[in-house]
Design a protein around this motif. Structure first.
Motif, PDB file in Angstrom:
ATOM      1  N   MET A   1       0.842  -1.198   0.000  1.00 16.90           N
ATOM      2  CA  MET A   1       0.000   0.000   0.000  1.00 16.90           C
ATOM      3  C   MET A   1       0.877   1.249   0.000  1.00 16.90           C
ATOM      4  O   MET A   1       1.845   1.346   0.759  1.00 16.90           O
ATOM      5  CB  MET A   1      -0.896   0.009   1.230  1.00 16.90           C
ATOM      6  N   LEU A   2       0.514   2.220  -0.820  1.00 15.31           N
ATOM      7  CA  LEU A   2       1.286   3.462  -0.837  1.00 15.31           C
ATOM      8  C   LEU A   2       1.249   4.148   0.527  1.00 15.31           C
ATOM      9  O   LEU A   2       2.239   4.724   0.968  1.00 15.31           O
ATOM     10  CB  LEU A   2       0.726   4.416  -1.888  1.00 15.31           C
ATOM     11  N   GLN A   3       0.072   4.066   1.163  1.00 10.27           N
ATOM     12  CA  GLN A   3      -0.045   4.745   2.445  1.00 10.27           C
ATOM     13  C   GLN A   3       0.986   4.234   3.444  1.00 10.27           C
ATOM     14  O   GLN A   3       1.467   4.971   4.301  1.00 10.27           O
ATOM     15  CB  GLN A   3      -1.460   4.545   3.014  1.00 10.27           C
ATOM     16  N   GLU A   4       1.322   2.946   3.336  1.00 10.35           N
ATOM     17  CA  GLU A   4       2.233   2.333   4.285  1.00 10.35           C
ATOM     18  C   GLU A   4       3.672   2.762   4.063  1.00 10.35           C
ATOM     19  O   GLU A   4       4.469   2.781   4.987  1.00 10.35           O
ATOM     20  CB  GLU A   4       2.121   0.811   4.212  1.00 10.35           C
ATOM     21  N   ILE A   5       4.035   3.102   2.809  1.00 10.52           N
ATOM     22  CA  ILE A   5       5.431   3.429   2.555  1.00 10.52           C
ATOM     23  C   ILE A   5       5.640   4.911   2.261  1.00 10.52           C
ATOM     24  O   ILE A   5       6.751   5.339   2.001  1.00 10.52           O
ATOM     25  CB  ILE A   5       5.991   2.607   1.372  1.00 10.52           C
ATOM     26  N   THR A   6       4.551   5.680   2.324  1.00 10.91           N
ATOM     27  CA  THR A   6       4.673   7.110   2.078  1.00 10.91           C
ATOM     28  C   THR A   6       5.746   7.768   2.943  1.00 10.91           C
ATOM     29  O   THR A   6       6.497   8.613   2.450  1.00 10.91           O
ATOM     30  CB  THR A   6       3.316   7.815   2.294  1.00 10.91           C
ATOM     31  N   PRO A   7       5.870   7.426   4.226  1.00  9.89           N
ATOM     32  CA  PRO A   7       6.909   8.055   5.045  1.00  9.89           C
ATOM     33  C   PRO A   7       8.326   7.858   4.506  1.00  9.89           C
ATOM     34  O   PRO A   7       9.234   8.600   4.876  1.00  9.89           O
ATOM     35  CB  PRO A   7       6.733   7.380   6.413  1.00  9.89           C
ATOM     36  N   SER A   8       8.539   6.853   3.638  1.00 10.21           N
ATOM     37  CA  SER A   8       9.891   6.613   3.114  1.00 10.21           C
ATOM     38  C   SER A   8      10.246   7.545   1.969  1.00 10.21           C
ATOM     39  O   SER A   8      11.357   7.528   1.478  1.00 10.21           O
ATOM     40  CB  SER A   8      10.019   5.157   2.656  1.00 10.21           C
ATOM     41  N   LEU A   9       9.293   8.359   1.506  1.00 10.96           N
ATOM     42  CA  LEU A   9       9.587   9.299   0.428  1.00 10.96           C
ATOM     43  C   LEU A   9      10.647  10.296   0.876  1.00 10.96           C
ATOM     44  O   LEU A   9      10.646  10.758   2.014  1.00 10.96           O
ATOM     45  CB  LEU A   9       8.332  10.080   0.040  1.00 10.96           C
ATOM     46  N   THR A  10      11.536  10.654  -0.027  1.00  7.99           N
ATOM     47  CA  THR A  10      12.520  11.683   0.313  1.00  7.99           C
ATOM     48  C   THR A  10      11.842  13.034   0.346  1.00  7.99           C
ATOM     49  O   THR A  10      10.860  13.285  -0.359  1.00  7.99           O
ATOM     50  CB  THR A  10      13.654  11.724  -0.718  1.00  7.99           C
ATOM     51  N   GLN A  11      12.378  13.913   1.140  1.00  6.76           N
ATOM     52  CA  GLN A  11      11.795  15.253   1.248  1.00  6.76           C
ATOM     53  C   GLN A  11      11.911  16.000  -0.082  1.00  6.76           C
ATOM     54  O   GLN A  11      11.062  16.834  -0.417  1.00  6.76           O
ATOM     55  CB  GLN A  11      12.496  16.041   2.366  1.00  6.76           C
ATOM     56  N   LYS A  12      12.949  15.677  -0.890  1.00  3.87           N
ATOM     57  CA  LYS A  12      13.119  16.341  -2.189  1.00  3.87           C
ATOM     58  C   LYS A  12      11.933  16.057  -3.102  1.00  3.87           C
ATOM     59  O   LYS A  12      11.425  16.944  -3.785  1.00  3.87           O
ATOM     60  CB  LYS A  12      14.418  15.884  -2.859  1.00  3.87           C
TER      61      LYS A  12
END
Length: 511
Positions: A1-12
């Motif tokens: 699920m995207l919701q589950e891994i969204t926090p791993s997105l880089t701030q850039k």
């Protein structure tokens, strides 16, 4: 699920999407969460991958495009450096200094080259290519975000790759509403020489883009020309005029090698009026008559042409609509006179034939009918069903009456040359031989077959379905079998840009 891994997105990446979408951080994260459901999207730290196999009704990644500039300009401005398709999906990565595009079709390649702000010569250098023809499908093409690079000087090949000099670059002028070229835009990747709706035709004739294109002919590289679409480059027996075969003034222009011409255009192609009584699927999606501000601009272009009338030896009407289907073209033709066009010797009227009636013929000025008049009729079929399908809006019985009238004009030599054209596609290629027989009854001088091109009326999938000349098409071998049939050929039949397929057809038959 995207919701589950969204926090791993880089701030850039999040910052880039905030800027493009005009959203705050939490709104961006919520939008990304919705992408999984709508697009089967997956992502890693820096990249969003869109599943393009699913039909996309609204592309959230494109909806932010303000359309005030070209899509590529917008990507550059917003530091979006990688996208995998013009319409369907983007991949954003904020860490490189270039945009990278995966070439899925030649049509898309040429669109990219024409819309990117840097010159094509720059793009060729960045990708280590000497010619547009060196790009292959499914190859990545790079466009630098920072165009102020030091490696942008194009060095012409030490030896000419093409002998002679194509005369189109020195004599022909194709004037569209907001574009201008020296030969059909479907035969090269060169950018428009200018915008006739905003610039003077005299200025455009010697613009920087015009000079760049001529330089590619003068140095012999033909680096913008498409050697698998231009019938002259495809024909091994054809040769372009050599230097000493040109008039002395043209020789001086060629030897100066800067692309500037000391004379005006000799051959004019009027492609600025899209008005037509039909809506043929290969050209457009609906019937269209120019009106409002565009109609006023068209009249301005026509008057500017009249002010340059002393240059023209020949005029072609129309590469974009129909000379009898357009109220503007009809008035333009009626104003023609020896005084306005003292050197004009020949006129080519290109029509769908539906309104080529005796009445419209007699309304043409005597000046036009006294010229060496050529007529080209586009039919794209040899049966009622096929013609009515490919010439949407045609009345077949009325068309036949008009064709008989045109044939009589040719018989009486009031028309000096009669040509019938046929765009080869999935639903008509089986009628190619029948078309030759059909035209034989109409006193034709020439039949021209050509492969269908995508002028923007088709999606990629629609084009792939119609383009039977592509080797990937399921009926391609049937086309090859037709091309080797001797019944198709005589000295008045041209297969134009289909000629490269003939070798493949002969090889296939020998197997």
């Amino acid at each position: 699920m995207l919701q589950e891994i969204t926090p791993s997105l880089t701030q850039k990446l999040i910052n880039a999407l905030m800027m493009v979408w005009g959203k705050n951080e939490s709104q961006v994260i919520d939008t990304i969460g919705e992408l999984e459901v709508e697009y089967k999207a997956t992502l890693d730290k820096n990249i969003i991958h869109i599943d393009k196999s699913r039909k996309i009704n609204e592309d959230r990644l494109v909806s932010a495009w303000d359309r005030k500039s070209s899509f590529i300009d917008w990507c550059v401005k917003n530091n979006l450096d990688h996208y995998s398709d013009i319409i369907d999906g983007r991949v954003f990565n904020n860490q490189k200094d270039y945009i990278e595009y995966v070439i899925t079709s030649k049509a898309m390649l040429y669109k990219l080259l024409r819309s990117y702000p840097a010159s094509i010569d720059q793009v060729l250098i960045w990708n280590d290519k000497s010619s547009v023809n060196d790009f292959v499908l499914n190859e990545k093409i790079r466009f630098w975000v920072d165009n102020n690079r030091g490696d942008i000087v194009f060095v012409a090949p030490s030896e000419r790759t093409v002998e002679g000099y194509c005369p189109n670059a020195f004599f022909d002028y194709i004037v569209c509403y907001d574009e201008a070229y020296m030969c059909c835009s479907g035969l090269h990747a060169s950018k428009s020489m200018g915008d006739p709706s905003k610039q003077s035709l005299k200025h455009i004739w010697n613009s920087e883009e015009a000079k760049l294109f001529r330089k590619s002919i003068i140095d012999g590289s033909y680096r913008y020309c498409l050697n698998d679409y231009c019938s002259l480059l495809m024909d091994e027996s054809h040769r372009f005029p050599l230097l000493d075969e040109y008039h002395e003034s043209i020789q001086k222009d060629i030897l100066r090698a800067d692309g500037l011409l000391s004379h005006g255009p000799a051959h004019l192609n009027c492609g600025f009026d899209m008005s037509c009584n039909l809506s043929c699927p290969s050209c457009r999606n609906e019937q269209f008559i120019e009106s409002g501000e565009r109609a006023k601009k068209i009249q301005d272009i026509e008057h500017e042409i009249e002010s340059m009338g002393s240059f023209f030896h020949s005029i072609y009407i129309s590469g974009s609509g129909d000379p009898f289907g357009s109220p503007h073209s009809k008035k333009f033709l009626k104003r023609m006179s020896k005084k306005k066009y003292p050197r004009l010797k020949s006129i080519n009227l290109h029509s769908n034939g539906q309104l080529f009636t005796q009445r419209n013929w007699l309304q043409l000025p005597q000046f036009i009918r006294d010229c060496d008049l050529s007529v080209e009729i586009s039919l794209d079929g040899a049966s009622k069903e096929t013609i009515e399908t490919n010439r949407r809006g045609v009345n077949f019985d009325k068309l036949l009456d008009n064709l008989k009238f045109i044939s009589k004009l040719r018989e009486k030599n009031e028309i000096k040359f009669l040509k019938f054209s046929f765009v080869v596609q999935e639903n008509n290629f089986h009628e190619m031989r029948k078309f030759v027989s059909f035209c034989t009854m109409l006193n034709f001088d020439c039949i021209s077959f050509s492969k269908i091109q995508n002028w923007g009326a088709f999606s990629e999938k629609e084009y792939e379905y119609k383009a039977v000349h592509l080797s990937s098409h399921p009926r391609h071998k049937e086309l090859l079998n037709i091309l080797v049939n001797e019944d198709l050929y005589n000295d008045r039949v041209s297969i134009g840009n289909l000629s490269l397929l003939l070798d493949s057809a002969l090889s296939e038959v020998q197997k």
